[in-house]
Write an enzyme that holds these catalytic residues in place. Structure first.
Site, PDB file in Angstrom:
ATOM      1  N   GLU A 180      86.218  61.228  53.338  1.00  0.00           N
ATOM      2  CA  GLU A 180      86.780  60.670  52.105  1.00  0.00           C
ATOM      3  C   GLU A 180      85.738  60.747  50.986  1.00  0.00           C
ATOM      4  O   GLU A 180      86.072  61.016  49.825  1.00  0.00           O
ATOM      5  CB  GLU A 180      87.215  59.228  52.338  1.00  0.00           C
ATOM      6  N   HIS A 181      84.477  60.527  51.336  1.00  0.00           N
ATOM      7  CA  HIS A 181      83.388  60.633  50.366  1.00  0.00           C
ATOM      8  C   HIS A 181      83.032  62.096  50.091  1.00  0.00           C
ATOM      9  O   HIS A 181      82.874  62.499  48.938  1.00  0.00           O
ATOM     10  CB  HIS A 181      82.144  59.905  50.893  1.00  0.00           C
ATOM     11  N   HIS A 221      86.364  58.547  57.473  1.00  0.00           N
ATOM     12  CA  HIS A 221      85.966  57.865  56.249  1.00  0.00           C
ATOM     13  C   HIS A 221      84.859  58.622  55.525  1.00  0.00           C
ATOM     14  O   HIS A 221      84.822  58.684  54.290  1.00  0.00           O
ATOM     15  CB  HIS A 221      85.507  56.444  56.582  1.00  0.00           C
ATOM     16  N   GLU A 277      77.893  50.953  52.680  1.00  0.00           N
ATOM     17  CA  GLU A 277      79.228  50.352  52.655  1.00  0.00           C
ATOM     18  C   GLU A 277      79.487  49.551  53.919  1.00  0.00           C
ATOM     19  O   GLU A 277      80.104  48.484  53.883  1.00  0.00           O
ATOM     20  CB  GLU A 277      80.282  51.452  52.506  1.00  0.00           C
TER      21      GLU A 277
END
Length: 449
Positions: free
Chosen positions: A90-91, A87, A167
């Protein structure tokens, strides 16, 4: 730029021998309907010398394009100490490379009429671009730059570490359903890495090291670990030419180590309780389910629709309308590379009766397992699934997404074309038999909040 929250539900490998010739669509193992066959007649695919699979679905109705780049990496590829890295990348993939520096990927794409996003699941990380057909060469430049020369700037890494942790706070720590679901997932799986949360465990997010990031990126962000799908106003020959000239120049890497762990059969119900400040209690029940390539995947999808889709679904009628023990019942029956979970999520009113809600849910699932479903219920579920299938294929975005999912999770993009046939083959006996097999109380995890 906003990136979608990670999916708690598992939202695939087409690594054929390298070839230099475009391959036209071939007949699927079970013949697709004439309408679907006609729709997919122009699809072409090529596997580059570096192992990247490129699939093109031309459609010239509108002068725009959707590009999906599917990387076969998600939280199932992680281990203690580096959870959350899938994840995190992804950033990071939007934070600068050699030719296009920090902020340039978004700025250049938007200046040329495009937009982008991405998502991460237990199984995959997918990057999404939407743009005018005239911008195709530029988009390939952008994608090749970040895949070949992603920047590992310590300041950017620390900034994104903070973003990811924020997040996590919003989607798990400060979200009651997310907090319970994370504990449920970690309890339902004792061996398989599906127990790892996509967002990552807090201590791991805090302690990722530069060498962890660089090793992970080199291993999984290789052309031979990806499937690139383009749908829209393009000519396949031009797409293959651009792919060869840009991403085709990036060398392949040794194939990632496969996930060999299989979850052992659960031998008794597991129960957890999460205590948090909450206006209303929550009930979650998860049964061990199926993998995407399981021949009963469509049967499970229709069973899920019958149980939880809409106000006429079995569980809504029983728990919300009739007994009034719940204000909402949802289900998730998604599938991935390995058998995942079939979820039931029940929101109760303030002061709600958790034992009674659980008993009524269990009772209804047992009834379906024993008596099956009606012809009308199966027909409605099939119609709903088929309508959703056709609606997705109305847009370039939907076509790219569904084609990429079929290629990645089922191992062949042609599996998309015979999906309607697979829905038609689902029977009432098949639905009842699957319910009887899955809804075994020894194979479930129950969570209360």
């Amino acid at each position: 730029m906003f990136r979608p929250p990670l999916s708690w539900f598992a939202c695939l490998a087409l690594l054929g021998a390298p070839t230099v010739q475009a391959q036209p669509a071939q007949a699927a193992k079970s013949a697709p309907s004439p309408a679907v066959a006609k729709l997919g007649a122009g699809i072409q695919t090529r596997t580059l010398k570096n192992g990247l699979t490129v699939i093109v679905w031309p459609d010239h109705d509108l002068p725009n394009v959707a590009l999906n780049n599917w990387f076969r990496v998600g939280s199932r590829n992680e281990r203690p100490g580096i959870t959350g890295l899938s994840h995190f990348f992804e950033h990071m993939m939007f934070n600068g490379a050699k030719k296009y520096g920090p902020g340039e990927f978004d700025r250049v794409m938007e200046a040329n009429g495009g937009a982008n996003n991405a998502f991460t699941s237990e199984d995959v990380t997918v990057y999404l671009d939407w743009f005018p057909a005239s911008a195709l060469p530029l988009i390939f430049e952008l994608e090749a730059d970040r895949l070949q020369s992603l920047a590992f700037d310590p300041k950017v890494i620390e900034s994104e570490r903070g973003v990811v942790y924020s997040e996590r706070r919003s989607s798990v720590d400060n979200d009651n359903a997310g907090a319970l679901m994370e504990q449920m997932q970690a309890t339902a799986f004792v061996a398989h890495p599906y127990q790892i949360p996509v967002i990552g465990w807090p201590s791991d997010i805090e302690s990722w090291r530069m060498e962890d990031l660089q090793r992970y990126f080199k291993t999984y962000y290789a052309p031979n670990n990806a499937t690139l799908v383009i749908a829209g106003d393009v000519e396949p020959a031009r797409v293959f030419e651009l792919a060869e000239a840009t991403i085709g120049a990036i060398p392949s890497q040794p194939a990632p180590e496969p996930v060999r762990t299989k979850e052992p059969e659960q031998q008794g119900e597991r129960r957890i309780t999460v205590k948090k400040l909450a206006q209303s209690p929550l009930l979650q029940v998860a049964y061990h389910g199926l993998a995407a390539k399981d021949p009963e995947a469509e049967t499970l999808e229709l069973l899920g629709l019958i149980l939880t889709n809409g106000d006429s679904s079995r569980l809504h009628r029983k728990l919300v309308e009739d007994a009034r023990v719940a204000i909402r019942v949802r289900g998730s029956f998604s599938v991935g590379f390995d058998p995942s979970l079939a979820w039931f999520l029940v929101d109760l009113p303030p002061g709600g009766d958790l034992p009674r809600a659980e008993a009524l849910l269990t009772e209804e699932l047992a009834r379906v397992a024993k008596d099956g479903v009606t012809d009308a219920e199966l027909r409605k579920a099939r119609n709903s699934a088929l309508a959703t299938f056709w609606r997705k294929l109305e847009t370039n975005d939907g076509r790219a997404r569904e084609l990429g999912a079929a290629a990645t999770f089922r191992g062949d993009w042609r599996a998309l074309l015979d999906a309607p046939t697979r829905y038609e083959k689902v029977t009432r006996d098949g639905v009842r038999a699957l319910a009887a097999r899955l809804f075994n109380s020894d194979h479930r995890t129950v969570g209360w909040l």
